[in-house]
Design a protein around this motif. Structure first.
Motif, PDB file in Angstrom:
ATOM      1  N   GLY A  83     -71.936 -98.325  52.306  1.00 31.89           N
ATOM      2  CA  GLY A  83     -71.942 -99.005  51.256  1.00 31.89           C
ATOM      3  C   GLY A  83     -70.460 -98.647  50.700  1.00 31.89           C
ATOM      4  O   GLY A  83     -69.545 -98.631  51.247  1.00 31.89           O
ATOM      5  N   LEU A  84     -70.905 -98.510  49.211  1.00 38.24           N
ATOM      6  CA  LEU A  84     -68.961 -98.179  48.689  1.00 38.24           C
ATOM      7  C   LEU A  84     -69.436 -96.981  49.103  1.00 38.24           C
ATOM      8  O   LEU A  84     -69.504 -96.588  49.002  1.00 38.24           O
ATOM      9  N   ARG A  85     -67.264 -96.416  48.627  1.00 35.81           N
ATOM     10  CA  ARG A  85     -66.343 -95.284  49.488  1.00 35.81           C
ATOM     11  C   ARG A  85     -65.982 -95.290  48.207  1.00 35.81           C
ATOM     12  O   ARG A  85     -65.276 -96.418  47.351  1.00 35.81           O
ATOM     13  N   TYR A  86     -65.840 -93.833  47.832  1.00 34.33           N
ATOM     14  CA  TYR A  86     -65.405 -93.497  46.260  1.00 34.33           C
ATOM     15  C   TYR A  86     -63.813 -92.616  46.882  1.00 34.33           C
ATOM     16  O   TYR A  86     -63.323 -91.857  47.992  1.00 34.33           O
ATOM     17  N   SER A  87     -62.821 -92.791  46.007  1.00 37.29           N
ATOM     18  CA  SER A  87     -61.378 -91.327  45.991  1.00 37.29           C
ATOM     19  C   SER A  87     -61.223 -91.212  44.560  1.00 37.29           C
ATOM     20  O   SER A  87     -61.241 -92.385  43.857  1.00 37.29           O
ATOM     21  N   THR A  88     -61.148 -89.810  44.627  1.00 40.04           N
ATOM     22  CA  THR A  88     -60.544 -89.587  43.385  1.00 40.04           C
ATOM     23  C   THR A  88     -59.602 -87.874  43.726  1.00 40.04           C
ATOM     24  O   THR A  88     -59.037 -87.303  44.372  1.00 40.04           O
ATOM     25  N   THR A  89     -59.093 -87.917  41.681  1.00 43.94           N
ATOM     26  CA  THR A  89     -58.165 -86.955  42.569  1.00 43.94           C
ATOM     27  C   THR A  89     -58.784 -85.548  41.435  1.00 43.94           C
ATOM     28  O   THR A  89     -58.402 -85.006  41.486  1.00 43.94           O
ATOM     29  N   ALA A  90     -59.696 -85.861  40.853  1.00 47.51           N
ATOM     30  CA  ALA A  90     -60.162 -84.572  39.666  1.00 47.51           C
ATOM     31  C   ALA A  90     -61.300 -83.894  40.948  1.00 47.51           C
ATOM     32  O   ALA A  90     -61.981 -84.317  41.488  1.00 47.51           O
TER      33      ALA A  90
ATOM     34  N   LEU B 293     -72.506 -89.911  41.389  1.00 48.65           N
ATOM     35  CA  LEU B 293     -71.877 -91.792  42.378  1.00 48.65           C
ATOM     36  C   LEU B 293     -72.358 -91.995  43.400  1.00 48.65           C
ATOM     37  O   LEU B 293     -72.229 -91.052  44.521  1.00 48.65           O
ATOM     38  N   LEU B 294     -73.339 -93.271  43.944  1.00 46.94           N
ATOM     39  CA  LEU B 294     -74.249 -93.102  45.000  1.00 46.94           C
ATOM     40  C   LEU B 294     -73.518 -94.783  44.854  1.00 46.94           C
ATOM     41  O   LEU B 294     -73.728 -95.631  44.833  1.00 46.94           O
ATOM     42  N   GLY B 295     -73.178 -94.695  46.557  1.00 45.83           N
ATOM     43  CA  GLY B 295     -72.390 -96.088  47.234  1.00 45.83           C
ATOM     44  C   GLY B 295     -73.196 -96.875  47.804  1.00 45.83           C
ATOM     45  O   GLY B 295     -73.255 -98.107  47.822  1.00 45.83           O
ATOM     46  N   ALA B 296     -74.254 -96.530  47.698  1.00 46.82           N
ATOM     47  CA  ALA B 296     -76.033 -97.599  48.137  1.00 46.82           C
ATOM     48  C   ALA B 296     -77.084 -96.678  47.645  1.00 46.82           C
ATOM     49  O   ALA B 296     -77.479 -95.912  47.049  1.00 46.82           O
ATOM     50  N   ALA B 297     -78.129 -97.498  47.563  1.00 46.11           N
ATOM     51  CA  ALA B 297     -79.683 -97.512  46.197  1.00 46.11           C
ATOM     52  C   ALA B 297     -80.602 -97.555  47.729  1.00 46.11           C
ATOM     53  O   ALA B 297     -81.260 -97.365  47.537  1.00 46.11           O
TER      54      ALA B 297
ATOM     55  N   ALA C 223     -71.510 -91.759  24.909  1.00 43.18           N
ATOM     56  CA  ALA C 223     -72.715 -90.899  25.127  1.00 43.18           C
ATOM     57  C   ALA C 223     -73.118 -90.253  26.533  1.00 43.18           C
ATOM     58  O   ALA C 223     -73.266 -88.821  26.511  1.00 43.18           O
ATOM     59  N   THR C 224     -72.420 -90.654  27.740  1.00 41.09           N
ATOM     60  CA  THR C 224     -73.093 -89.373  28.401  1.00 41.09           C
ATOM     61  C   THR C 224     -72.512 -88.641  28.578  1.00 41.09           C
ATOM     62  O   THR C 224     -72.408 -86.889  29.424  1.00 41.09           O
ATOM     63  N   THR C 225     -70.731 -88.989  28.736  1.00 43.84           N
ATOM     64  CA  THR C 225     -69.685 -87.622  28.303  1.00 43.84           C
ATOM     65  C   THR C 225     -70.168 -86.097  27.726  1.00 43.84           C
ATOM     66  O   THR C 225     -69.674 -84.700  28.118  1.00 43.84           O
ATOM     67  N   SER C 226     -70.609 -86.726  26.596  1.00 44.11           N
ATOM     68  CA  SER C 226     -71.494 -85.975  25.643  1.00 44.11           C
ATOM     69  C   SER C 226     -72.459 -85.121  25.399  1.00 44.11           C
ATOM     70  O   SER C 226     -72.628 -84.182  24.361  1.00 44.11           O
ATOM     71  N   SER C 227     -73.197 -85.193  26.354  1.00 51.19           N
ATOM     72  CA  SER C 227     -74.339 -85.183  26.345  1.00 51.19           C
ATOM     73  C   SER C 227     -74.837 -84.127  26.895  1.00 51.19           C
ATOM     74  O   SER C 227     -75.666 -83.308  26.199  1.00 51.19           O
ATOM     75  N   GLY C 228     -73.985 -83.996  27.886  1.00 48.22           N
ATOM     76  CA  GLY C 228     -74.246 -82.145  28.597  1.00 48.22           C
ATOM     77  C   GLY C 228     -75.212 -82.330  30.156  1.00 48.22           C
ATOM     78  O   GLY C 228     -75.661 -81.791  30.534  1.00 48.22           O
ATOM     79  N   GLY C 229     -75.905 -83.877  30.349  1.00 46.68           N
ATOM     80  CA  GLY C 229     -76.834 -84.092  31.243  1.00 46.68           C
ATOM     81  C   GLY C 229     -76.085 -84.496  32.598  1.00 46.68           C
ATOM     82  O   GLY C 229     -74.919 -85.040  32.717  1.00 46.68           O
ATOM     83  N   ARG C 230     -76.920 -85.606  33.133  1.00 42.65           N
ATOM     84  CA  ARG C 230     -76.595 -85.586  34.077  1.00 42.65           C
ATOM     85  C   ARG C 230     -77.080 -86.987  34.559  1.00 42.65           C
ATOM     86  O   ARG C 230     -77.709 -87.573  33.481  1.00 42.65           O
ATOM     87  N   THR C 231     -75.783 -87.977  35.318  1.00 48.45           N
ATOM     88  CA  THR C 231     -75.767 -89.269  34.817  1.00 48.45           C
ATOM     89  C   THR C 231     -74.992 -89.614  36.233  1.00 48.45           C
ATOM     90  O   THR C 231     -74.865 -89.468  37.139  1.00 48.45           O
ATOM     91  N   VAL C 232     -76.832 -90.505  36.748  1.00 41.12           N
ATOM     92  CA  VAL C 232     -76.296 -91.254  38.247  1.00 41.12           C
ATOM     93  C   VAL C 232     -76.118 -92.743  38.122  1.00 41.12           C
ATOM     94  O   VAL C 232     -77.308 -93.337  37.588  1.00 41.12           O
ATOM     95  N   LEU C 233     -75.061 -92.801  39.227  1.00 40.70           N
ATOM     96  CA  LEU C 233     -74.557 -94.220  38.673  1.00 40.70           C
ATOM     97  C   LEU C 233     -74.920 -95.026  39.886  1.00 40.70           C
ATOM     98  O   LEU C 233     -74.453 -93.444  41.553  1.00 40.70           O
ATOM     99  N   VAL C 234     -75.336 -96.328  40.170  1.00 44.46           N
ATOM    100  CA  VAL C 234     -76.368 -96.731  41.379  1.00 44.46           C
ATOM    101  C   VAL C 234     -75.263 -97.458  42.112  1.00 44.46           C
ATOM    102  O   VAL C 234     -75.341 -98.738  41.415  1.00 44.46           O
ATOM    103  N   ALA C 235     -74.335 -97.543  43.314  1.00 41.39           N
ATOM    104  CA  ALA C 235     -73.140 -98.441  43.374  1.00 41.39           C
ATOM    105  C   ALA C 235     -72.651 -99.206  42.475  1.00 41.39           C
ATOM    106  O   ALA C 235     -72.325-100.822  42.598  1.00 41.39           O
TER     107      ALA C 235
END
Length: 403
Positions: free
Chosen positions: A169-176, A203-207, A113-125
């Motif tokens: 908090g959480l740390r991330y890595s990606t190639t995109a 993506l937020l690593g901490a809240a 649903a979120t990838t096709s909505s065109g809006g913003r999605t905020v994921l907490v930790a």
């Protein structure tokens, strides 16, 4: 006629003995119950209003919602997946407060649903339980870093404007393609990913920067408002275990979820290990307190009963049930056994008329008693006859002893 209630014997268990034996177990159970209550209260206080925009608690997010309201952004709280997916759109920011609570099927539906909505999605930790599905291509980088005031370190306008903020908090890595901000030990704790529909996922690593307690520190308020206020509508999704979609669909292996495993998955691991340890302790206590096999030992009886009391008690039972036949048979059998020992007849032949009567005749040649009728005769028809039989048996035994 009044009856006296029976007095408890020495072998009966008194309330004091019951309390003495069970107070240890009751004390342990009471301590466990109290510990569970304290832990439950601490956990409830810790999680009360966590990231809830309606909560004034220090872990709540009411202050962020008020700042967004002053800037014309409406905040709507939802607790079910159906409400969250229906509200997505290009004019909406969807904040998922606890993405790790979502089941695999919920994560797949939300990602679609979120990838096709065109809006913003905020994921907490988001962590390993949800990151693979909600943000494909992103990997968590262990170990977690402490939350502290960090510099943006990126060109994202929201981060550049806010400046230093409490992240980590959480740390991330990606190639995109992404915007990697607020690095901790070389890895970003805030990551912004673009979606093919023109929206993005943050993506937020901490809240911490969303909580009332930390909102006024550093540039937390500015960063939170810019991340959540880029669209006129904000949908604040608080995943709930009572959501019907949490029990529908299939698990990550494609199988129907098991109700038992689903229930156990919500129990903290510490409680499971604690239960196992208590069970082991109970087994060891049972082995410790169990009876040991060994040599027999003498034990003093708790009470001594006189033979006359036993005889009188049995006689009263015979009298109450009118069992003259049993009484007469018992009297004769006991007399025959004693007479056999006096006359030298083996005990096994005490019930044999030939052996016993022959020995008695030899011992009492001048007796006028009908020994066969006395020792092997019929049952007296009346109680008086039973008493007379007992007297005659006693007289015969005295006569044999005297001879």
């Amino acid at each position: 006629m009044t009856t006296t209630p029976p007095h408890p014997t020495l072998v009966s268990t008194t309330p004091h003995q019951v309390w003495t034996r069970s107070r240890g177990i009751l004390l342990v159970l009471g301590i466990l119950a109290l510990a569970g209550l304290v832990i439950a209260l601490l956990q409830s206080n810790k999680q009360h209003g966590h990231l809830d925009p309606r909560s004034f608690d220090r872990n709540g997010s009411h202050a962020v919602a008020e700042l967004l309201k002053d800037r014309g952004v409406s905040t709507r709280v939802v607790t079910t997946l159906a409400e969250a997916t229906t509200a997505t759109g290009p004019e909406t920011t969807l904040l998922v407060a606890s993405p790790n609570l979502l089941t695999p099927s919920q994560q797949r539906e939300l990602h679609t649903a979120t990838t096709s909505s065109g809006g913003r999605t905020v994921l907490v930790a988001p962590g390993p339980p949800s990151l693979h599905t909600l943000a494909p291509g992103v990997r968590p980088e262990p170990p977690n870093s402490p939350v502290a005031a960090r510099e943006p370190g990126c060109a994202l306008p929201a981060a550049a404007t806010a400046g230093r903020a409490d992240l980590g908090g959480l740390r991330y890595s990606t190639t995109a393609s992404h915007d990697a901000c607020y690095p901790a030990d070389g890895r970003p704790s805030l990551l912004r990913l673009t979606t093919p529909s023109g929206g993005d996922t943050v993506l937020l690593g901490a809240a911490n920067l969303l909580q009332n307690e930390h909102l006024t520190q550093q540039g937390n308020a500015s960063l939170a408002v810019q991340l959540l206020g880029s669209r006129p509508q904000l949908v604040w999704y608080l995943p709930s275990l009572t959501d019907p979609s949490a029990t529908e669909g299939t698990n990550s292996d494609g199988d129907t979820p098991d109700a038992t495993s689903g229930f156990l998955s919500h129990i903290p691991p510490g409680w499971l290990w604690g239960t196992l340890q208590l069970a082991l302790a109970a087994v060891l206590a049972a082995i410790w307190r169990a009876r040991r096999l060994g040599p027999l030992v003498t034990e003093r009886l708790p009470v001594a009963i006189r033979a006359s009391e036993t005889t009188e008690g049995r006689a009263r039972l015979y009298l109450k049930s009118h069992a003259r036949d049993r009484a007469a048979a018992t009297l004769r059998a006991a007399t025959r056994l004693r007479l056999s020992s006096l006359t030298g007849v083996p005990a096994v032949h005490s019930d044999s008329p030939d052996a016993l009567l022959t020995a008695l005749s030899a011992r009492l040649p001048d007796t006028t008693r009908d020994l066969n009728a006395l020792l092997f005769g019929p049952t007296p028809p009346q109680d008086a006859g039973l008493i007379r039989l007992a007297d005659e048996l006693d007289a015969l035994e005295r006569e044999v002893r005297a001879s």
